[in-house]
Design a protein around this motif. Structure first.
Motif, mmCIF file in Angstrom:
data_model
loop_
_atom_site.group_PDB
_atom_site.id
_atom_site.type_symbol
_atom_site.label_atom_id
_atom_site.label_comp_id
_atom_site.label_asym_id
_atom_site.label_seq_id
_atom_site.Cartn_x
_atom_site.Cartn_y
_atom_site.Cartn_z
ATOM 1 N N THR A 77 -1.709 4.962 12.714
ATOM 2 C CA THR A 77 -1.560 4.995 11.258
ATOM 3 C C THR A 77 -0.229 5.602 10.855
ATOM 4 O O THR A 77 0.435 5.131 9.918
ATOM 5 C CB THR A 77 -2.711 5.816 10.635
ATOM 6 O OG1 THR A 77 -3.959 5.258 11.023
ATOM 7 C CG2 THR A 77 -2.617 5.825 9.123
ATOM 8 N N TYR A 78 0.188 6.648 11.577
ATOM 9 C CA TYR A 78 1.459 7.290 11.266
ATOM 10 C C TYR A 78 2.622 6.306 11.363
ATOM 11 O O TYR A 78 3.493 6.249 10.486
ATOM 12 C CB TYR A 78 1.709 8.451 12.235
ATOM 13 C CG TYR A 78 0.752 9.610 12.080
ATOM 14 C CD1 TYR A 78 0.059 9.818 10.885
ATOM 15 C CD2 TYR A 78 0.535 10.497 13.124
ATOM 16 C CE1 TYR A 78 -0.814 10.869 10.744
ATOM 17 C CE2 TYR A 78 -0.346 11.564 12.984
ATOM 18 C CZ TYR A 78 -1.013 11.751 11.793
ATOM 19 O OH TYR A 78 -1.869 12.795 11.646
ATOM 20 N N TRP A 79 2.649 5.526 12.434
ATOM 21 C CA TRP A 79 3.765 4.592 12.616
ATOM 22 C C TRP A 79 3.723 3.468 11.580
ATOM 23 O O TRP A 79 4.766 2.989 11.133
ATOM 24 C CB TRP A 79 3.740 4.024 14.036
ATOM 25 C CG TRP A 79 4.117 5.037 15.067
ATOM 26 C CD1 TRP A 79 3.304 5.632 15.983
ATOM 27 C CD2 TRP A 79 5.420 5.596 15.280
ATOM 28 N NE1 TRP A 79 4.009 6.527 16.752
ATOM 29 C CE2 TRP A 79 5.310 6.527 16.346
ATOM 30 C CE3 TRP A 79 6.664 5.418 14.686
ATOM 31 C CZ2 TRP A 79 6.395 7.258 16.819
ATOM 32 C CZ3 TRP A 79 7.746 6.144 15.147
ATOM 33 C CH2 TRP A 79 7.605 7.057 16.207
ATOM 34 N N VAL A 80 2.513 3.059 11.184
ATOM 35 C CA VAL A 80 2.401 2.043 10.131
ATOM 36 C C VAL A 80 2.989 2.570 8.829
ATOM 37 O O VAL A 80 3.721 1.868 8.118
ATOM 38 C CB VAL A 80 0.924 1.631 9.932
ATOM 39 C CG1 VAL A 80 0.775 0.745 8.692
ATOM 40 C CG2 VAL A 80 0.405 0.893 11.158
ATOM 41 N N LEU A 81 2.695 3.830 8.507
ATOM 42 C CA LEU A 81 3.190 4.399 7.263
ATOM 43 C C LEU A 81 4.703 4.608 7.301
ATOM 44 O O LEU A 81 5.393 4.417 6.295
ATOM 45 C CB LEU A 81 2.489 5.728 6.975
ATOM 46 C CG LEU A 81 2.640 6.258 5.539
ATOM 47 C CD1 LEU A 81 2.119 5.244 4.530
ATOM 48 C CD2 LEU A 81 1.917 7.575 5.373
ATOM 49 N N ILE A 82 5.223 4.987 8.455
ATOM 50 C CA ILE A 82 6.681 5.089 8.598
ATOM 51 C C ILE A 82 7.315 3.721 8.330
ATOM 52 O O ILE A 82 8.308 3.602 7.604
ATOM 53 C CB ILE A 82 7.064 5.583 10.007
ATOM 54 C CG1 ILE A 82 6.751 7.066 10.149
ATOM 55 C CG2 ILE A 82 8.555 5.344 10.263
ATOM 56 C CD1 ILE A 82 7.042 7.615 11.535
ATOM 57 N N GLY A 83 6.737 2.678 8.930
ATOM 58 C CA GLY A 83 7.256 1.328 8.708
ATOM 59 C C GLY A 83 7.188 0.918 7.252
ATOM 60 O O GLY A 83 8.114 0.289 6.720
ATOM 61 N N ALA B 74 -3.635 -2.668 7.638
ATOM 62 C CA ALA B 74 -3.688 -1.838 8.844
ATOM 63 C C ALA B 74 -3.831 -0.365 8.515
ATOM 64 O O ALA B 74 -4.590 0.359 9.165
ATOM 65 C CB ALA B 74 -2.431 -2.073 9.682
ATOM 66 N N PHE B 75 -3.122 0.103 7.488
ATOM 67 C CA PHE B 75 -3.164 1.531 7.172
ATOM 68 C C PHE B 75 -4.557 1.976 6.760
ATOM 69 O O PHE B 75 -5.088 2.970 7.268
ATOM 70 C CB PHE B 75 -2.165 1.848 6.058
ATOM 71 C CG PHE B 75 -2.155 3.305 5.657
ATOM 72 C CD1 PHE B 75 -1.499 4.241 6.435
ATOM 73 C CD2 PHE B 75 -2.817 3.725 4.514
ATOM 74 C CE1 PHE B 75 -1.494 5.581 6.082
ATOM 75 C CE2 PHE B 75 -2.821 5.062 4.157
ATOM 76 C CZ PHE B 75 -2.158 5.990 4.937
ATOM 77 N N SER B 76 -5.171 1.254 5.848
ATOM 78 C CA SER B 76 -6.507 1.630 5.360
ATOM 79 C C SER B 76 -7.539 1.571 6.485
ATOM 80 O O SER B 76 -8.380 2.464 6.622
ATOM 81 C CB SER B 76 -6.923 0.703 4.216
ATOM 82 O OG SER B 76 -8.224 1.008 3.775
ATOM 83 N N PHE B 77 -7.480 0.534 7.302
ATOM 84 C CA PHE B 77 -8.442 0.391 8.379
ATOM 85 C C PHE B 77 -8.318 1.532 9.390
ATOM 86 O O PHE B 77 -9.305 2.153 9.783
ATOM 87 C CB PHE B 77 -8.256 -0.949 9.081
ATOM 88 C CG PHE B 77 -9.073 -1.078 10.346
ATOM 89 C CD1 PHE B 77 -10.454 -1.117 10.292
ATOM 90 C CD2 PHE B 77 -8.463 -1.132 11.586
ATOM 91 C CE1 PHE B 77 -11.210 -1.223 11.452
ATOM 92 C CE2 PHE B 77 -9.198 -1.234 12.747
ATOM 93 C CZ PHE B 77 -10.577 -1.282 12.674
ATOM 94 N N MET B 78 -7.091 1.828 9.820
ATOM 95 C CA MET B 78 -6.894 2.885 10.807
ATOM 96 C C MET B 78 -7.275 4.250 10.251
ATOM 97 O O MET B 78 -7.830 5.100 10.959
ATOM 98 C CB MET B 78 -5.435 2.902 11.281
ATOM 99 C CG MET B 78 -5.064 1.737 12.177
ATOM 100 S SD MET B 78 -5.977 1.742 13.732
ATOM 101 C CE MET B 78 -5.372 0.209 14.456
ATOM 102 N N LEU B 79 -6.987 4.485 8.964
ATOM 103 C CA LEU B 79 -7.344 5.755 8.333
ATOM 104 C C LEU B 79 -8.847 5.978 8.394
ATOM 105 O O LEU B 79 -9.323 7.041 8.811
ATOM 106 C CB LEU B 79 -6.842 5.774 6.890
ATOM 107 C CG LEU B 79 -7.065 7.039 6.060
ATOM 108 C CD1 LEU B 79 -5.981 7.150 4.981
ATOM 109 C CD2 LEU B 79 -8.433 7.057 5.380
#
Length: 485
Positions: free
Chosen positions: A115-121, A366-371
């Motif tokens: 999730t962290y890397w998705v948010l950075i992207g 992806a962010f919501s699902f991983m969170l």
């Protein structure tokens, strides 16, 4: 195992046990202040208004505080139990349940790291369109490079990584503190805040419960890492430093989370908050001071998330290593370097994060699902820890001098709170979690056969069969569309 071999891990432990209370508190702050805080304005506005947010933070803060007290008390009463989450579950409920706790906590950490890397992207996507929402090929390539770079840094040693984490923690708090100060001084509008009180056009107490319920997994996600000092208890100079560091980190971070989420309701209407791009803190600040505010928050986000990634990768590897050292996971996961770094567990952690990043290319959100997956996976280990504390405090034969009425009440409240979270989080992600939990049994079976021990007790057979059946139902439900993620 020879005497010489059996003494080696202890010598390694003594060699690296040199982290003080401030560094341990830095691990707590570094673990908790990550992707979650930068996404709070939009995530809360999507679910509830200011009243619901206040109630949710009150419940979450009080509930997590009981868990903090539980971690404090267990660190003192059971000082020989290292890597808290896993060790407590095993001591309270047996080897198989303990391994489940270790694996679930590890998988939760890996999902959070993805999730962290998705948010950075996504943050970079606001500046460079090729990164999209953090789910493009370019974002995957850059994220993958970062994942393996951190892998190399951590291999240099836990102490070195802890020092880096302390520096990063200070650096990433600066833009968040500036955000709070700027909003308080020039951005907060009381009329806007009052319009956002209920999350609906009219006060509706009946809808409030549903709003609060929908925010609970969000609060779990941002609070993950409160046990950071406990996981690293084997490195502490003084066992009591574990409790002090946990409390210090928790109270400071709780205040920051509450301010960031509530102050945002006084800047933009709820509908506008819902429409912000993640990281939504950047959009809130940009509406007050202009584009430079978004740039500052985006830079702070990258620093924050990288620091949280470092801390969570360390914790994930530590939990797998502890499970292997206790011979509840395959022996290869207990391999360490000369610096005491659990290299095999670290490699497996990095590989899972890499795999999850590849999956984000095919995910709609992806962010919501991983969170939500990250939060759901962590709830069972938290519940087992609280349950062990309750069992310990209520058992008459165990250390009567160490028990207290306060400890018992705290354990009861922590157990009720974590059980409430499991129920309130809903069945969807709990079902999906079993798809990850169930296959972990293979590693446990390998470990038991390496030791030539009976694989399952009768009760553990029941747990194993139940987990496999629920996982099978979850897979079928996903495939047929009965549940969606």
């Amino acid at each position: 195992m020879s005497d010489q071999q059996s003494k080696t891990p202890e010598r390694q432990t003594q060699k690296v046990r040199s982290i003080g209370v401030l560094a341990l508190a830095g691990m707590v702050v570094g673990s908790m202040v990550g992707a979650g805080v930068f996404s709070l304005p939009r995530n809360f506005a999507t679910s509830t208004g200011a009243i619901g947010a206040i109630v949710a933070w009150t419940i979450a803060g009080a509930g997590m505080l009981t868990l903090v007290f539980v971690f404090q008390r267990l660190a003192v009463r059971k000082p020989k139990l290292d890597a808290g989450i896993y060790a407590y579950a095993k001591a309270g409920f047996g080897d198989y349940v303990g391994f489940f706790s270790a694996f679930g906590y590890w998988a939760s950490a890996c999902a959070g790291n993805a999730t962290y890397w998705v948010l950075i992207g996504s943050a970079l996507g606001g500046l460079f369109p090729g990164f999209g929402a953090g789910d493009t090929v370019l974002a995957l390539v850059v994220s993958s490079a970062g994942v393996w770079l951190f892998h190399l840094v951590i291999r240099r040693g836990v102490r070195e990584a802890a020092i880096i984490n302390s520096i990063v923690t200070i650096a990433k708090l600066v833009p968040l503190v500036l955000f709070v100060i700027i909003i308080v001084i020039v951005g907060f509008n009381w009329q806007t805040f009052t319009l956002n009180l209920w999350g609906t056009r009219q006060p509706d107490v009946g809808a409030l419960f549903g709003q609060i319920q929908s925010t609970l997994l969000i609060t779990v996600f941002v609070f993950l890492g409160v046990e950071g000092a406990t996981v690293y208890s084997r490195y502490a100079k003084n066992r009591r430093d574990v409790g002090r560091a946990t409390m210090l980190g928790f109270l400071g971070v709780l205040a920051l989370f509450v301010l960031v989420s509530l102050l945002s309701y006084g800047v933009l209407p709820q509908g506008d908050l819902q429409g912000l791009r993640q990281p939504s803190v950047a959009g809130v600040l940009e509406s007050v001071v202009g584009p430079w505010g978004s740039w500052m928050i985006s830079v702070g986000l990258v620093i924050s998330v990288l620091g949280a990634y470092l801390a969570w990768t360390l914790m994930a590897a530590e939990v797998l290593y502890s499970a292997a050292k206790s011979e509840d996971a395959p022996r290869f996961l207990a391999k360490t370097s000369k610096r005491g770094v659990p290299v095999a567990a670290l490699a497996l952690t990095t590989l899972l994060v890499q795999g999850l990043l590849v999956v984000t290319l095919f995910s709609e959100d992806a962010f919501s699902f991983m969170l939500k997956l990250c939060s759901s996976l962590a709830l069972i280990p938290y519940l087992l820890t609280a349950g062990y504390a309750l069992k310990l405090e209520s058992r008459s034969s165990d250390d009567p001098a160490g028990r207290s009425r306060r400890g018992l009440i705290t354990a009861i409240l922590a157990t009720i709170y974590t059980l409430f979270l499991v129920i309130a989080g809903g069945s969807t992600y709990l079902f999906v979690s079993t798809i990850i939990y169930a296959p972990a049994t293979v590693l446990y079976v390998i470990a038991r056969r390496e030791r030539k021990l009976r694989v399952f007790s009768p009760v553990e057979w029941v747990i194993c069969i139940a987990a496999l059946l629920i996982a099978a139902v979850a897979i079928v439900s996903l495939a047929t569309g009965w549940i969606t993620i």
